[in-house]
Design an enzyme around this catalytic site. Structure first.
Site, short mmCIF file in Angstrom:
data_model
loop_
_atom_site.label_atom_id
_atom_site.label_comp_id
_atom_site.label_asym_id
_atom_site.label_seq_id
_atom_site.Cartn_x
_atom_site.Cartn_y
_atom_site.Cartn_z
N ASN A 9 3.90 -3.94 -2.07
CA ASN A 9 4.33 -3.82 -3.46
C ASN A 9 5.56 -2.91 -3.46
O ASN A 9 5.43 -1.70 -3.33
CB ASN A 9 3.19 -3.21 -4.30
CG ASN A 9 3.61 -2.96 -5.74
OD1 ASN A 9 4.70 -3.36 -6.16
ND2 ASN A 9 2.75 -2.29 -6.49
N TRP A 10 6.71 -3.53 -3.58
CA TRP A 10 7.96 -2.74 -3.52
C TRP A 10 8.15 -1.89 -4.77
O TRP A 10 9.01 -1.02 -4.78
CB TRP A 10 9.17 -3.68 -3.36
CG TRP A 10 9.28 -4.39 -2.07
CD1 TRP A 10 8.37 -4.40 -1.03
CD2 TRP A 10 10.38 -5.22 -1.64
NE1 TRP A 10 8.85 -5.18 0.01
CE2 TRP A 10 10.07 -5.69 -0.34
CE3 TRP A 10 11.58 -5.61 -2.22
CZ2 TRP A 10 10.93 -6.53 0.37
CZ3 TRP A 10 12.43 -6.46 -1.51
CH2 TRP A 10 12.11 -6.91 -0.23
N LYS A 11 7.40 -2.18 -5.83
CA LYS A 11 7.60 -1.50 -7.12
C LYS A 11 9.08 -1.61 -7.51
O LYS A 11 9.70 -2.63 -7.22
CB LYS A 11 7.10 -0.05 -7.05
CG LYS A 11 5.65 0.01 -6.49
CD LYS A 11 4.97 1.32 -6.64
CE LYS A 11 3.56 1.23 -6.08
NZ LYS A 11 2.80 2.47 -6.18
N HIS A 97 -1.80 -3.55 -12.18
CA HIS A 97 -1.54 -2.34 -11.39
C HIS A 97 -1.72 -1.12 -12.29
O HIS A 97 -1.37 -1.15 -13.47
CB HIS A 97 -0.11 -2.40 -10.81
CG HIS A 97 0.08 -1.34 -9.77
ND1 HIS A 97 0.33 -0.03 -10.09
CD2 HIS A 97 0.02 -1.39 -8.41
CE1 HIS A 97 0.41 0.68 -8.97
NE2 HIS A 97 0.23 -0.12 -7.94
N GLU A 99 -0.05 1.48 -12.60
CA GLU A 99 1.19 1.93 -13.26
C GLU A 99 1.46 1.12 -14.52
O GLU A 99 1.94 1.63 -15.52
CB GLU A 99 2.36 1.85 -12.26
CG GLU A 99 2.24 2.95 -11.19
CD GLU A 99 2.78 2.58 -9.83
OE1 GLU A 99 3.57 1.61 -9.72
OE2 GLU A 99 2.40 3.26 -8.85
N GLU A 169 -7.54 0.05 -5.88
CA GLU A 169 -6.56 1.11 -5.68
C GLU A 169 -6.98 2.35 -6.48
O GLU A 169 -6.69 2.43 -7.69
CB GLU A 169 -5.18 0.66 -6.17
CG GLU A 169 -4.63 -0.55 -5.45
CD GLU A 169 -3.10 -0.60 -5.51
OE1 GLU A 169 -2.49 -0.66 -4.44
OE2 GLU A 169 -2.54 -0.56 -6.61
N GLY A 175 0.47 6.85 -3.98
CA GLY A 175 1.70 7.64 -3.88
C GLY A 175 1.47 9.13 -3.68
O GLY A 175 2.39 9.93 -3.82
N SER A 215 -1.79 4.94 -0.49
CA SER A 215 -1.33 5.72 0.67
C SER A 215 -1.76 5.12 2.01
O SER A 215 -2.05 5.85 2.97
CB SER A 215 -1.77 7.18 0.56
OG SER A 215 -1.21 7.77 -0.59
N GLY A 236 2.26 0.34 -0.95
CA GLY A 236 3.43 0.74 -1.74
C GLY A 236 4.50 1.30 -0.82
O GLY A 236 5.25 0.57 -0.18
N GLY A 237 4.55 2.63 -0.74
CA GLY A 237 5.62 3.32 0.00
C GLY A 237 5.87 2.77 1.40
O GLY A 237 7.02 2.54 1.78
P1 13P Z 1 1.28 3.76 -2.06
O1 13P Z 1 0.98 2.95 -0.83
O2 13P Z 1 2.70 4.22 -2.14
O3 13P Z 1 0.28 4.85 -2.26
O4 13P Z 1 1.10 2.75 -3.30
C1 13P Z 1 -0.03 1.97 -3.40
C2 13P Z 1 0.18 1.00 -4.47
O5 13P Z 1 0.26 1.36 -5.63
C3 13P Z 1 0.32 -0.42 -4.11
O6 13P Z 1 0.25 -1.24 -5.22
#
Ligand code: 13P
Length: 252
Positions: A9-11, A97, A99, A169, A175, A215, A236-237
């Site tokens: 997930n590049w966000k 998600h 967010e 999640e 994050g 994470s 994510g990251g």
């Molecule tokens: P991180 O891997 O950066 O913690 O993010 C997880 C995430 O929100 C994937 O959708």
């Protein structure tokens, strides 16, 4: 048997040029280094999807969006429909998600509509669920996640539910560098599978991929992915670096 899925997930990251470089690195590494029973998915910003679809067309890496509208079409300025995503060759769509729930007020009932419209248009929803820290601290996580799943997914027919991918999640792990332990992940994933079994039966439950997100990185992926009910990751990251992303998939 259920699919093993590693989805990035590049966000809201990467310009088009950066996204193209990352995509071509992932495609090349995946071709050389990965077993073919692990499905990689890149969930990129809307604006890059069309360009990246062309790059992924001959690869085994699938393409995903990070959201879609709950409406079919019409006067919804700034929105993107499931039909539009389908029309440019998108395979998956992340829905719910944390967010989007937190910053854009998405509710379980709105997400039920998004799930329906995504499925009607042949997209595979990656449905996200997970509890905030204060709920975990009072041990309310299972009831919290069960309610999210029930309200957004349990109206689906057996056939439609069979297409859903779930991503657990925990919000406190997103994050933050704080991952759920493998015991915490396994416990929640097993509870989700039990809930699905009770509603849809064992066959559908055993075929549902349940991903872990929060994470996940090369250093902890092997431990998390070795849990019986963890069928992959939503990253994510670490998905923003080709080496880390592919190394996570290699931990299987
Ligand atoms: P991180 O891997 O950066 O913690 O993010 C997880 C995430 O929100 C994937 O959708």
């Amino acid at each position: 048997m259920r699919k093993k899925i590693i989805a990035g997930n590049w966000k809201m990251n990467k310009t088009l040029e950066e996204g193209k470089i990352l995509t071509s690195e992932v495609v090349n590494m995946a071709k050389d280094e990965l077993r073919d029973d692990v499905q990689l998915v890149l969930c990129t910003p809307f604006i890059h999807l069309s360009n990246l679809q062309t790059m992924l067309a001959d690869s085994t890496v699938a393409l995903g969006a990070q959201n879609c509208s709950n409406h079919a079409s019409g006067a919804y300025t700034g929105e993107t429909s499931a039909a539009m995503l389908q029309s440019i060759g998108v395979d998956y769509v992340i829905l719910g998600h944390s967010e989007r729930r937190e910053y854009f007020g998405e509710t379980d009932f709105l997400l039920a509509e998004k799930v329906d419209i995504a499925l009607e248009n042949g997209l595979i929803p990656i449905f996200c669920c997970g509890e905030p820290l204060e709920i975990r601290e009072r041990d309310g996580q299972q009831a919290y996640v069960q309610q999210q799943i029930e309200e957004s997914l349990f109206h689906l027919s057996d056939e439609k539910f069979g297409k859903i991918v779930i991503a657990y999640e925990p919000i406190w792990a997103i994050g933050t560098g704080k991952t759920a332990s493998s015991d915490q992940a396994q416990e929640m994933h097993a509870a989700i599978r039990k809930q699905i079994t009770e509603k849809y039966g064992e066959e559908i439950a055993n075929n549902t991929s349940i991903l872990y997100g929060g994470s996940m990185k090369p250093a902890n992926a092997e431990e998390l992915l070795s849990c019986m009910d963890v069928d992959g990751g939503l990253i994510g990251g670490a998905s923003l670096k080709s080496r880390d992303f592919v190394d996570i998939a290699k931990s299987y």
